[in-house]
Design an enzyme around this catalytic site. Structure first.
Site, PDB file in Angstrom:
ATOM      1  N   CYS A 138       0.893  -1.094  -0.237  1.00 31.89           N
ATOM      2  CA  CYS A 138      -0.015  -0.063   0.083  1.00 31.89           C
ATOM      3  C   CYS A 138       0.814   1.587   0.013  1.00 31.89           C
ATOM      4  O   CYS A 138       0.113   2.460  -0.414  1.00 31.89           O
ATOM      5  CB  CYS A 138      -0.899   0.021   1.195  1.00 31.89           C
ATOM      6  SG  CYS A 138      -2.144  -1.337   1.055  1.00 31.89           S
ATOM      7  N   HIS A 393      -9.257   3.504  -2.514  1.00 30.38           N
ATOM      8  CA  HIS A 393      -7.614   3.016  -2.401  1.00 30.38           C
ATOM      9  C   HIS A 393      -7.169   2.065  -3.424  1.00 30.38           C
ATOM     10  O   HIS A 393      -7.065   1.070  -3.308  1.00 30.38           O
ATOM     11  CB  HIS A 393      -7.678   2.379  -0.995  1.00 30.38           C
ATOM     12  CG  HIS A 393      -6.243   1.857  -0.492  1.00 30.38           C
ATOM     13  ND1 HIS A 393      -5.131   2.302  -0.947  1.00 30.38           N
ATOM     14  CD2 HIS A 393      -6.100   0.901   0.455  1.00 30.38           C
ATOM     15  CE1 HIS A 393      -4.108   1.608  -0.274  1.00 30.38           C
ATOM     16  NE2 HIS A 393      -4.395   0.891   0.259  1.00 30.38           N
ATOM     17  N   CYS A 425      -0.550   2.397   6.528  1.00 28.70           N
ATOM     18  CA  CYS A 425      -0.176   1.163   6.817  1.00 28.70           C
ATOM     19  C   CYS A 425       0.272   0.049   5.678  1.00 28.70           C
ATOM     20  O   CYS A 425      -0.279   0.511   4.505  1.00 28.70           O
ATOM     21  CB  CYS A 425      -1.179   0.344   7.385  1.00 28.70           C
ATOM     22  SG  CYS A 425      -2.738   0.338   6.854  1.00 28.70           S
ATOM     23  N   GLY A 427       0.309  -4.075   4.141  1.00 30.87           N
ATOM     24  CA  GLY A 427       0.193  -5.379   4.301  1.00 30.87           C
ATOM     25  C   GLY A 427       1.346  -6.099   4.749  1.00 30.87           C
ATOM     26  O   GLY A 427       2.347  -5.731   4.584  1.00 30.87           O
TER      27      GLY A 427
END
Length: 462
Positions: A138, A393, A425, A427
C-alpha cells in the site's frame, strides 16, 4: 512554529562551514539528533540548490473497480495521462527525465513493468528514459516518490518521476497459492497471510476502537470529500482521462472523459452505516462502509533538484524532507502510521506539533482512528479533504495520489501551512511516512545558502 525555527537555526549552524564564532552549546538539538533517525532519513544540507523539490503532482480521478469510470480502461492507458501531464504542464523536455519509478501492487511484476514502459511511450517519453516498478504494497506510490528523491539526492540524476498505478478491476487481491509448511511454526509469518479485514478486526479489538468511532470516521471522510469536490478543490490535482465505457449488454463502446471521483457518497450517515453487517467476523466491527474502497487510479509526481527547477523557472510545489519505513506486528498491520510518522518527523528535524496537515491512508476506519488517537493528532489537520473510505484506495497509486492532494492543499493554505505528512499502513506488517514542506516556505532559516559577499544567510545568495 518558534520551536521549529529554533531547530532550523541550530541545524544550519551545524551545516555551515566552520567560522570564527561560537554558538550556544546548551541547545537540546545536537548533531546526532539532526542526523537521520532509525532506519530511514533524508539529510538536509545548507546548499539551497540541493533540495529535492516537487514541481508537479497530478492524479486521475479514483473510480470504483468493476463498475466505475475506468472499468473498461487498460492499465497503460490509465497511467499515460498523468505521466504526460507532469511533462506538458511544466514544459519539460521528456528526454531530461533520468528515471520513472511506478508503484504498483497486484499485477504480475514483469507484465506490469512492460505496461508501464508502454505508457511512457504513449505519454511521449523517448526510448532513452528508463522506467521501473516498485512494490511495497500500500505504500508503493509513496515509495516510488521516495526512491526518486533518494536517487536525485545521491546524484544519479537531476530529474525523475515517482508514480503509482492500480487497476483493481482487472488485478484482484490474490492469496498465496502454495503455503509453506513452516509457516505454522512462525506466528508472525503465519500472520502475514491474514486477510486484511481480520487485521482490522484485531486492531479494533486489541486497542478498543468501537463500531461507532469507525462509522463516524467514515461519515467524516465522505462529507469532507464531498465538500472538496463541490468546491472544486480536486480540479487542481485531477487530470481528465479520455477513455471508454462498454455496455455489458450490447458491447457498444461509448467515449467518456473521467474527471470526478465516483466513490464518494455525500449522503453517508451513521444510520445507514449502522445497518451494514460486519464483513469479516460475525461479531466484528469492520464493514463495507467503514473500510477503504476497491478502486482504479493513477498518479505521478515530478521531482528535481531545486537548482534545476530555479534554472528552468519552474514554480516549486513542495520540498521532500524525509521518509521512513518501519515494521510492525503483522496481526495488527494497520498501526503502521502510528509507528512510522514519529521517525519520519524526527528525521526532518521537527516535532509532531510542527506538522500542519496529514494525509493518512484510511485502509480501515479501525486503524485510522487508532493512529489518530495514539499520536494525539488534531482531527482538523488530518485528511481535510476526505480519504480512502470516500475516495478509494487503488493500492499502488495511493501514495502518489496523497502527494498531489497534500501539496495542492498546502499551497491553497499558504503561510499558515508549512509542513505536511503522508503515511499509510502496509500489508504483512509495516508502515511508511514522509514529510513535505510547502514549496514557497523559504526564509533565512530554511533552505538557505551562505553568501560569500555578506555575513548573513540569504536564499538569493549566488
Amino acid at each position: 512554529m518558534e520551536k521549529a525555527i529554533q531547530r532550523q537555526r541550530v541545524l544550519l549552524e551545524h551545516l555551515q562551514p566552520i567560522r570564527h564564532h561560537t554558538h550556544d552549546h546548551s541547545s537540546s538539538l545536537t548533531t546526532s539528533i539532526c542526523a537521520a533517525g532509525d532506519s530511514a532519513a533524508y539529510q538536509r544540507t545548507a546548499a539551497f540548490g540541493d533540495d529535492v523539490v516537487i514541481v508537479a503532482a497530478y492524479r486521475t480521478a479514483i473510480c470504483k473497480s468493476k463498475r466505475g469510470g475506468f472499468k473498461d480502461t487498460l492499465s497503460d492507458d490509465l497511467l499515460a495521462p498523468v505521466l504526460k501531464a507532469v511533462i506538458e504542464k511544466t514544459n519539460l523536455d521528456p528526454k531530461e527525465v533520468g528515471d520513472i519509478v511506478v508503484g504498483t501492487v497486484l499485477a504480475p511484476g514483469s507484465i506490469r513493468a512492460m505496461e508501464c514502459r508502454m505508457a511512457a511511450f504513449y505519454a511521449g517519453f523517448p526510448e532513452t528514459v528508463p522506467i521501473r516498478t516498485v512494490n511495497r504494497q500500500c505504500s508503493s506510490g509513496l515509495q516510488a516518490v521516495a526512491d526518486v528523491a533518494a536517487s536525485i539526492k545521491a546524484g544519479f540524476y537531476d530529474i525523475g518521476i515517482g508514480a503509482g498505478l492500480e487497476l483493481m478491476t482487472v488485478d484482484n487481491i490474490g492469496r498465496v497459492q502454495q503455503r509453506n509448511t513452516k509457516v505454522d511454526t512462525f506466528a508472525q509469518a503465519r500472520d502475514c497471510l491474514l486477510p486484511m479485514g481480520i487485521t482490522s478486526e484485531n486492531v479494533a479489538q486489541r486497542f478498543g476502537v468501537t463500531r461507532l468511532e469507525q462509522d463516524q470516521a467514515a461519515v467524516n471522510s465522505h462529507q469532507r470529500a464531498a465538500a472538496a469536490t463541490a468546491s472544486g478543490k480536486f480540479k487542481d490535482e485531477i487530470i481528465p482521462v479520455l477513455t471508454k465505457i462498454v455496455d455489458p449488454q450490447t458491447g457498444k463502446e461509448k467515449p467518456v472523459v473521467i474527471s470526478v471521483d465516483d466513490g464518494i457518497r455525500p449522503n453517508t450517515n451513521l444510520t445507514s452505516l449502522g445497518k451494514l453487517k460486519p464483513a469479516f467476523k460475525n461479531d466484528g466491527t469492520t464493514t463495507a462502509g467503514n473500510a477503504s474502497q476497491v478502486s482504479d487510479g493513477a498518479a505521478a509526481v515530478l521531482l528535481m533538484k531545486r537548482s534545476v527547477a530555479m534554472k528552468k523557472g519552474l514554480p516549486i510545489l513542495g520540498v521532500f524532507r524525509s521518509f521512513a519505513a518501519v515494521g510492525v506486528d503483522p496481526a495488527v498491520m494497520g498501526i503502521g502510521p502510528a509507528v512510522a510518522i514519529p521517525p519520519a518527523v524526527k528525521s526532518a528535524g521537527l516535532d509532531l506539533d510542527d506538522i500542519d496537515l496529514y494525509e493518512i491512508n484510511e485502509a480501515f476506519a479501525s486503524q485510522f482512528v487508532y493512529c489518530q488517537k495514539k499520536l494525539n493528532l488534531d482531527p482538523e489537520k488530518v485528511n481535510v479533504n476526505g480519504g480512502a473510505m470516500a475516495l478509494g484506495h487503488p493500492l499502488g497509486a495511493t501514495g502518489a495520489r496523497c502527494v498531489a492532494t497534500l501539496l495542492h492543499e498546502m499551497k491553497r493554505r499558504g503561510k499558515d501551512c508549512r509542513f505536511g505528512v503522508i503515511s499509510m499502513c502496509i500489508g504483512s506488517g509495516m508502515g511508511a511516512a514522509a514529510v513535505f514542506e510547502r514549496g514557497d516556505a523559504v526564509d533565512d532559516l530554511c533552505n538557505a545558502r551562505v553568501s560569500n559577499n555578506n555575513s548573513f544567510l540569504s536564499k538569493d545568495a549566488k
